[in-house]
Write a protein that holds these residues in place. Sequence first.
Motif, PDB file in Angstrom:
ATOM      1  N   VAL A   1       0.831  -1.211   0.000  1.00 20.08           N
ATOM      2  CA  VAL A   1       0.000   0.000   0.000  1.00 20.08           C
ATOM      3  C   VAL A   1       0.865   1.259   0.000  1.00 20.08           C
ATOM      4  O   VAL A   1       0.424   2.311   0.430  1.00 20.08           O
ATOM      5  N   CYS A   2       2.107   1.136  -0.477  1.00 18.97           N
ATOM      6  CA  CYS A   2       3.081   2.210  -0.289  1.00 18.97           C
ATOM      7  C   CYS A   2       3.318   3.054  -1.526  1.00 18.97           C
ATOM      8  O   CYS A   2       4.098   4.005  -1.480  1.00 18.97           O
ATOM      9  N   HIS A   3       2.683   2.709  -2.655  1.00 19.64           N
ATOM     10  CA  HIS A   3       2.967   3.461  -3.876  1.00 19.64           C
ATOM     11  C   HIS A   3       2.061   4.697  -3.969  1.00 19.64           C
ATOM     12  O   HIS A   3       0.897   4.612  -3.642  1.00 19.64           O
ATOM     13  N   PRO A   4       2.613   5.811  -4.445  1.00 19.25           N
ATOM     14  CA  PRO A   4       1.777   7.019  -4.577  1.00 19.25           C
ATOM     15  C   PRO A   4       0.800   6.895  -5.763  1.00 19.25           C
ATOM     16  O   PRO A   4       0.091   5.901  -5.836  1.00 19.25           O
ATOM     17  N   SER A   5       0.762   7.853  -6.656  1.00 16.60           N
ATOM     18  CA  SER A   5      -0.230   7.834  -7.743  1.00 16.60           C
ATOM     19  C   SER A   5       0.152   6.838  -8.842  1.00 16.60           C
ATOM     20  O   SER A   5       0.608   7.204  -9.924  1.00 16.60           O
ATOM     21  N   LEU A   6      -0.027   5.570  -8.536  1.00 13.44           N
ATOM     22  CA  LEU A   6       0.211   4.497  -9.497  1.00 13.44           C
ATOM     23  C   LEU A   6      -0.958   3.524  -9.367  1.00 13.44           C
ATOM     24  O   LEU A   6      -1.343   3.169  -8.255  1.00 13.44           O
ATOM     25  N   CYS A   7      -1.508   3.100 -10.478  1.00 17.58           N
ATOM     26  CA  CYS A   7      -2.791   2.385 -10.414  1.00 17.58           C
ATOM     27  C   CYS A   7      -2.674   0.865 -10.436  1.00 17.58           C
ATOM     28  O   CYS A   7      -3.184   0.189  -9.550  1.00 17.58           O
ATOM     29  N   ASN A   8      -2.017   0.334 -11.480  1.00 17.13           N
ATOM     30  CA  ASN A   8      -1.971  -1.128 -11.537  1.00 17.13           C
ATOM     31  C   ASN A   8      -1.086  -1.650 -10.412  1.00 17.13           C
ATOM     32  O   ASN A   8      -1.455  -2.594  -9.712  1.00 17.13           O
TER      33      ASN A   8
ATOM     34  N   SER B   1      -6.350   5.398 -16.644  1.00 16.06           N
ATOM     35  CA  SER B   1      -6.826   4.825 -17.909  1.00 16.06           C
ATOM     36  C   SER B   1      -6.162   3.475 -18.197  1.00 16.06           C
ATOM     37  O   SER B   1      -6.630   2.703 -19.023  1.00 16.06           O
ATOM     38  N   PHE B   2      -5.052   3.200 -17.505  1.00 19.92           N
ATOM     39  CA  PHE B   2      -4.344   1.926 -17.737  1.00 19.92           C
ATOM     40  C   PHE B   2      -5.077   0.757 -17.080  1.00 19.92           C
ATOM     41  O   PHE B   2      -5.026  -0.376 -17.552  1.00 19.92           O
ATOM     42  N   VAL B   3      -5.760   1.013 -15.981  1.00 19.24           N
ATOM     43  CA  VAL B   3      -6.554  -0.046 -15.330  1.00 19.24           C
ATOM     44  C   VAL B   3      -8.030   0.151 -15.705  1.00 19.24           C
ATOM     45  O   VAL B   3      -8.494   1.275 -15.812  1.00 19.24           O
ATOM     46  N   ARG B   4      -8.717  -0.964 -15.922  1.00 14.65           N
ATOM     47  CA  ARG B   4     -10.107  -0.851 -16.364  1.00 14.65           C
ATOM     48  C   ARG B   4     -11.007  -1.725 -15.491  1.00 14.65           C
ATOM     49  O   ARG B   4     -10.604  -2.801 -15.008  1.00 14.65           O
ATOM     50  N   ALA B   5     -12.231  -1.243 -15.335  1.00  8.02           N
ATOM     51  CA  ALA B   5     -13.192  -1.946 -14.480  1.00  8.02           C
ATOM     52  C   ALA B   5     -13.385  -3.399 -14.919  1.00  8.02           C
ATOM     53  O   ALA B   5     -13.465  -4.301 -14.081  1.00  8.02           O
ATOM     54  N   GLU B   6     -13.436  -3.628 -16.239  1.00 11.20           N
ATOM     55  CA  GLU B   6     -13.710  -4.994 -16.702  1.00 11.20           C
ATOM     56  C   GLU B   6     -12.582  -5.966 -16.307  1.00 11.20           C
ATOM     57  O   GLU B   6     -12.832  -7.122 -15.990  1.00 11.20           O
ATOM     58  N   TYR B   7     -11.334  -5.471 -16.330  1.00 13.73           N
ATOM     59  CA  TYR B   7     -10.214  -6.357 -15.969  1.00 13.73           C
ATOM     60  C   TYR B   7     -10.178  -6.591 -14.451  1.00 13.73           C
ATOM     61  O   TYR B   7      -9.846  -7.689 -13.993  1.00 13.73           O
ATOM     62  N   LEU B   8     -10.527  -5.554 -13.700  1.00 12.57           N
ATOM     63  CA  LEU B   8     -10.602  -5.712 -12.240  1.00 12.57           C
ATOM     64  C   LEU B   8     -11.683  -6.731 -11.886  1.00 12.57           C
ATOM     65  O   LEU B   8     -11.487  -7.599 -11.029  1.00 12.57           O
ATOM     66  N   ALA B   9     -12.813  -6.641 -12.579  1.00 12.86           N
ATOM     67  CA  ALA B   9     -13.919  -7.566 -12.307  1.00 12.86           C
ATOM     68  C   ALA B   9     -13.512  -8.994 -12.652  1.00 12.86           C
ATOM     69  O   ALA B   9     -13.791  -9.935 -11.894  1.00 12.86           O
ATOM     70  N   GLU B  10     -12.814  -9.150 -13.790  1.00  9.72           N
ATOM     71  CA  GLU B  10     -12.358 -10.482 -14.186  1.00  9.72           C
ATOM     72  C   GLU B  10     -11.373 -11.040 -13.145  1.00  9.72           C
ATOM     73  O   GLU B  10     -11.449 -12.214 -12.764  1.00  9.72           O
TER      74      GLU B  10
END
Length: 438
Positions: free
Chosen positions: A170-177, A315-324
Amino acid sequence: MHEFIAELYPICRSITGDGLRETLKRIGKRIPLEINEVPSGTQVFDWTVPREWNIRDAYIKDQHGRRVVDFMRSNLHVVNYSVPMKATMALAELMPHLHSLPEHPDWIPYRTSYYTENWGFCLTQRQLEQMRDGIYEVCIDSTLKDGSMSYGECCLKGREDSEILLSCHVCHPSLCNDNLSGIALMTFIAEYLSRLELRYSHRFLFLPGTIGSIAWLSRNEENIDRIKHGLVVACVGDSGEFNYKKSRRSNAEIDRAVPHVLSHSSPSFKVMEFSPYGYDERQYCSPGFNLAVGSLTRSPNHCFPQYHTSADDLSFVRAEYLAESMTIFLKVINVLENNRTYVNLNPKCEPQLGKRGLYRSEGGKIDGQLHELAALWVLNLSDGSASLLDIAERSGIEFNAISNAAAALAAHDLLREVPDSSKNQNSPSRACGAPGDA
Ligand code: ZN
């Protein structure tokens, strides 16, 4: 999950500090989360919890007072854990402290300096190229003081004290994946499982990378043998295929459950042997613990160009991939929760399924040829040595069909469950969710 990622995205996190605390607080609004603080200077195995880092502002100003690099625009602009700095200096003097990515001129790299006192700025190659010779004002309004390192722990009590562990950094700043995706996925899995009756107790750890898992292991050493299965969760929101890295044990139940689920759910995926490189599996699988903890990602760390850059964005992470990804994780948990070993109580020739209503041609309760086949496999292999996962693997039939068939057969007294000798119920040590847990 994507909305939660967007909520957490602007927060400047690090391995300690208020950004990390704020993140844990927001997770704690969704699931029952215990937030622990480990004081700076605490010795945890061979490591020492560092001083707490906080930052309010940082910039590089040119001679006209314009902010040419500005922390307020992106928290990636400052080398994470930079010591406080206020100076004016020529570009040549500043240059060794500037980091950019010539191969991706519009991306800001992510850099840290946790255990060596240093300072620096990260900027796009285009920003760097626009900086002319001259005097610059450099300011990093940070503090590095004695305080504490925070981590979050959520425990869902099951019927057994034995645990399934999920862990993310949980230590990364503004990084999504890497790794808001893991934080969001684990939060939603915990929220979902909290409404179910569980066999295993489930422990969710939200830890600063490396130092967090080392601190957690050193504080929980006496209960470590409760952990029967585990996964490190990271990089689960991009479009890449699934990658499973096995635990150091290589043939643990988790090392078979994940590939089994993927083989019935994903057109393509990779399974890799353990390597002492990656995320916190390095600590869980260190030889002194050797836990059955694997690592399940989509694109693994270092294997996508956006990794550790500003392009790992919303924009690199998407809801559909998270759901999968969530579906896959829940299927794996389902296998672990329901994997049992039975013995066939009618082993001499096949029992007559028809007269028990278990055969399709006689209007059976198990419908479909696949389920009949599953029942035949379960009856044939249940000699007390093969688990339902063994049977699913050998038959090539998906675990759920095997598990449903076994439940129907057991309900007709054709199977008896063999007790699992590895269970450690009635253990006197601290149980998940038990009094004194805090
Ligand atoms: Zn990372």
